[in-house]
Design a protein around this motif. Structure first.
Motif, PDB file in Angstrom:
ATOM      1  N   VAL A 104       0.856  -1.186   0.000  1.00 32.61           N
ATOM      2  CA  VAL A 104       0.000   0.000   0.000  1.00 32.61           C
ATOM      3  C   VAL A 104       0.891   1.234   0.000  1.00 32.61           C
ATOM      4  N   SER A 105       0.719   2.092  -0.993  1.00 32.27           N
ATOM      5  CA  SER A 105       1.506   3.316  -1.104  1.00 32.27           C
ATOM      6  C   SER A 105       0.545   4.456  -1.399  1.00 32.27           C
ATOM      7  N   THR A 106       0.063   5.108  -0.338  1.00 34.08           N
ATOM      8  CA  THR A 106      -0.961   6.132  -0.506  1.00 34.08           C
ATOM      9  C   THR A 106      -0.671   7.367   0.330  1.00 34.08           C
ATOM     10  N   GLU A 107      -1.311   8.446  -0.094  1.00 36.49           N
ATOM     11  CA  GLU A 107      -1.329   9.698   0.660  1.00 36.49           C
ATOM     12  C   GLU A 107      -2.735   9.861   1.240  1.00 36.49           C
ATOM     13  N   ASP A 129       4.385  -3.979   4.143  1.00 34.87           N
ATOM     14  CA  ASP A 129       4.817  -3.199   2.979  1.00 34.87           C
ATOM     15  C   ASP A 129       3.911  -1.988   2.767  1.00 34.87           C
ATOM     16  N   ILE A 130       3.930  -1.088   3.756  1.00 31.44           N
ATOM     17  CA  ILE A 130       3.113   0.121   3.744  1.00 31.44           C
ATOM     18  C   ILE A 130       4.043   1.324   3.576  1.00 31.44           C
ATOM     19  N   TYR A 131       3.745   2.163   2.598  1.00 32.04           N
ATOM     20  CA  TYR A 131       4.559   3.347   2.349  1.00 32.04           C
ATOM     21  C   TYR A 131       3.672   4.584   2.380  1.00 32.04           C
ATOM     22  N   ASP A 132       4.073   5.537   3.179  1.00 30.69           N
ATOM     23  CA  ASP A 132       3.336   6.779   3.399  1.00 30.69           C
ATOM     24  C   ASP A 132       3.783   7.821   2.369  1.00 30.69           C
ATOM     25  N   ASP A 150      -9.916  -8.079  26.715  1.00 30.45           N
ATOM     26  CA  ASP A 150      -8.863  -9.064  26.479  1.00 30.45           C
ATOM     27  C   ASP A 150      -9.425 -10.261  25.715  1.00 30.45           C
ATOM     28  N   GLY A 151      -8.708 -10.667  24.687  1.00 24.52           N
ATOM     29  CA  GLY A 151      -9.130 -11.815  23.899  1.00 24.52           C
ATOM     30  C   GLY A 151      -9.951 -11.476  22.676  1.00 24.52           C
ATOM     31  N   ASP A 152     -10.301 -10.187  22.506  1.00 25.25           N
ATOM     32  CA  ASP A 152     -11.088  -9.798  21.329  1.00 25.25           C
ATOM     33  C   ASP A 152     -10.221  -9.501  20.114  1.00 25.25           C
ATOM     34  N   THR A 153      -8.937  -9.144  20.352  1.00 23.38           N
ATOM     35  CA  THR A 153      -8.054  -8.743  19.253  1.00 23.38           C
ATOM     36  C   THR A 153      -6.734  -9.473  19.411  1.00 23.38           C
ATOM     37  N   TYR A 154      -6.353 -10.284  18.410  1.00 28.19           N
ATOM     38  CA  TYR A 154      -5.138 -11.084  18.587  1.00 28.19           C
ATOM     39  C   TYR A 154      -4.588 -11.550  17.242  1.00 28.19           C
ATOM     40  N   ASN A 155      -3.338 -12.001  17.288  1.00 28.77           N
ATOM     41  CA  ASN A 155      -2.617 -12.468  16.088  1.00 28.77           C
ATOM     42  C   ASN A 155      -2.588 -11.373  15.011  1.00 28.77           C
ATOM     43  N   ILE A 156      -1.979 -10.250  15.383  1.00 26.75           N
ATOM     44  CA  ILE A 156      -1.860  -9.109  14.481  1.00 26.75           C
ATOM     45  C   ILE A 156      -0.372  -8.912  14.164  1.00 26.75           C
ATOM     46  N   THR A 157      -0.045  -8.865  12.876  1.00 23.63           N
ATOM     47  CA  THR A 157       1.332  -8.643  12.430  1.00 23.63           C
ATOM     48  C   THR A 157       1.405  -7.374  11.591  1.00 23.63           C
ATOM     49  N   VAL A 158       2.344  -6.493  11.953  1.00 22.98           N
ATOM     50  CA  VAL A 158       2.596  -5.275  11.183  1.00 22.98           C
ATOM     51  C   VAL A 158       4.087  -5.245  10.877  1.00 22.98           C
ATOM     52  N   GLU A 159       4.431  -5.202   9.601  1.00 20.86           N
ATOM     53  CA  GLU A 159       5.853  -5.224   9.253  1.00 20.86           C
ATOM     54  C   GLU A 159       6.134  -4.396   8.003  1.00 20.86           C
ATOM     55  N   ASN A 160       7.313  -3.816   7.984  1.00 23.96           N
ATOM     56  CA  ASN A 160       7.810  -3.023   6.860  1.00 23.96           C
ATOM     57  C   ASN A 160       6.892  -1.834   6.560  1.00 23.96           C
ATOM     58  N   VAL A 161       6.874  -0.892   7.519  1.00 23.88           N
ATOM     59  CA  VAL A 161       6.088   0.331   7.381  1.00 23.88           C
ATOM     60  C   VAL A 161       7.047   1.513   7.325  1.00 23.88           C
ATOM     61  N   THR A 162       6.905   2.349   6.305  1.00 22.69           N
ATOM     62  CA  THR A 162       7.715   3.550   6.159  1.00 22.69           C
ATOM     63  C   THR A 162       6.791   4.755   6.176  1.00 22.69           C
ATOM     64  N   THR A 163       7.016   5.681   7.105  1.00 19.60           N
ATOM     65  CA  THR A 163       6.073   6.779   7.289  1.00 19.60           C
ATOM     66  C   THR A 163       6.775   8.022   7.823  1.00 19.60           C
ATOM     67  N   SER A 164       6.144   9.180   7.606  1.00 21.91           N
ATOM     68  CA  SER A 164       6.599  10.435   8.220  1.00 21.91           C
ATOM     69  C   SER A 164       5.778  10.764   9.455  1.00 21.91           C
ATOM     70  N   SER A 165       4.836   9.913   9.816  1.00 23.49           N
ATOM     71  CA  SER A 165       3.995  10.187  10.979  1.00 23.49           C
ATOM     72  C   SER A 165       4.819  10.210  12.258  1.00 23.49           C
ATOM     73  N   PRO A 166       4.488  11.121  13.186  1.00 26.03           N
ATOM     74  CA  PRO A 166       5.203  11.128  14.468  1.00 26.03           C
ATOM     75  C   PRO A 166       4.945   9.863  15.293  1.00 26.03           C
ATOM     76  N   VAL A 167       3.837   9.175  15.025  1.00 28.46           N
ATOM     77  CA  VAL A 167       3.539   7.901  15.680  1.00 28.46           C
ATOM     78  C   VAL A 167       3.325   6.868  14.573  1.00 28.46           C
ATOM     79  N   PRO A 168       4.336   6.123  14.192  1.00 22.49           N
ATOM     80  CA  PRO A 168       4.178   5.204  13.058  1.00 22.49           C
ATOM     81  C   PRO A 168       3.080   4.165  13.258  1.00 22.49           C
TER      82      PRO A 168
END
Length: 321
Positions: free
Chosen positions: A225-228, A253-256, A285-303
């Motif tokens: 995903v490569s969006t503005e 593979d997310i690009y800001d 607890d137990g409602d949200t699990y098995n979440i993977t976030v990898e290879n993110v490039t961003t200018s956000s102050p909180v990636p």
């Protein structure tokens, strides 16, 4: 409900034939004006070839819906729709045209309809689908909206939204969506480019439940995903409350594009969870699990912004510029 205009009647007559359907550009190069939704049934494989389908001025309408998408489940069945495709080539476009006056704050008031009449595409209870190779321009609201849909691919989409109206999301997977691949998205969205959102707002529940189908959102991959995001929201949004579980999600593979274009920075490139938006009870607890976030490039102050307890959360390869 409007009476279908000439363009809408013609396109619906092609779609009603079923099977492989080619919608080509008009000989004079003009757009198809859509004033009522085009209904897609099982087995329809629609190719938009070099044409533009534009929402007519002043209407409150989707461009495509699955059969029965607006059925009231308390009064009539919601049919299962299978094996549908809407694909484009040669610059095929869905165009919102001139914005209307329907907003989240005005919907279902003073004679105005439900807000989701403004989404380009509304699929509900669809098993086996593809939406790909399209340009989505000037949306009036969310571009692509899915409820209780599974075994699908959404790919190669170019968004062209300028944040001239609120809530110009790209892709929204709502309750009951699972086993879906989302890949190769680019361009600009006004709000979140991809949102996986499991909530039980009363207005949504009454309209879009599918009796007997589970509410969980799971087994979704979002990649390349490569969006503005012109409204400064998030690129990817993962949100669940009200007992709806969200699990087995891969974001990679997310690009800001703000890195290249400047403008208002995102709140976060990826947002997981939120203290707000619940109606019955916040996520526990137990409602949200098995979440993977990898290879993110961003200018956000909180990636990557995380709220709440996320079981088996993996975050790696985050680059902040």
């Amino acid at each position: 409900m409007n009476t279908p205009n000439k363009d809408t009647q013609y396109l619906q007559s092609l779609i009603d034939k079923g099977g492989d359907i080619a919608i080509t550009a008009k000989p004079d190069g003009s757009v198809y004006e859509i004033n009522t939704p085009l209904v897609v049934k099982s087995g329809c494989h629609i190719t938009l070839d070099g044409c533009t389908l534009r929402l007519a001025d002043g209407v409150y309408s989707n461009i495509f819906i699955s059969e029965g998408a607006w059925n009231d489940a308390t009064k009539e069945p919601v049919p299962l729709v299978t094996d549908v495709k809407i694909t484009g080539r040669n610059g095929a476009k869905l165009d919102g045209g001139t914005p209307n006056d329907l907003r989240e704050k005005t919907a279902n008031r003073n004679g105005l309809p439900h807000m989701l009449n403004n989404t380009f595409l509304l699929f509900r209870n669809v098993d086996g689908f593809e939406v790909s190779d399209l340009i989505l321009s000037d949306p009036r609201y969310w571009c692509l909206t899915f409820y209780y849909c599974r075994d699908g691919v959404i790919s190669d989409i170019e968004f062209k939204a300028s944040d001239n109206v609120p809530n110009q999301d790209g892709i929204d997977l709502r309750r009951g969506c699972h086993d879906i691949e989302i890949a190769r998205l680019h361009g600009s969205t006004g709000d979140d480019t991809v949102a996986l959102t499991g909530l039980r707002h009363s207005m949504e529940t009454e309209c879009f439940d599918v009796p007997g189908e589970p509410d969980d959102i799971h087994s979704v991959t979002i990649s390349d995903v490569s969006t503005e995001v012109t409204g400064g929201h998030g690129i990817i949004r993962l949100l669940n409350h009200d007992g709806v579980r969200l699990h087995d999600i891969v974001v990679k593979d997310i690009y800001d594009k703000h890195i290249d274009n400047g403008g208002k920075p995102n709140q976060a490139a990826v947002r997981i969870g939120d203290a707000n938006y619940w109606s019955i009870a916040p996520a526990s607890d137990g409602d949200t699990y098995n979440i993977t976030v990898e290879n993110v490039t961003t200018s956000s102050p909180v990636p990557v912004k995380v709220h709440g307890v996320i079981g088996n959360l993996k975050i790696e390869q985050i680059c902040q510029r």
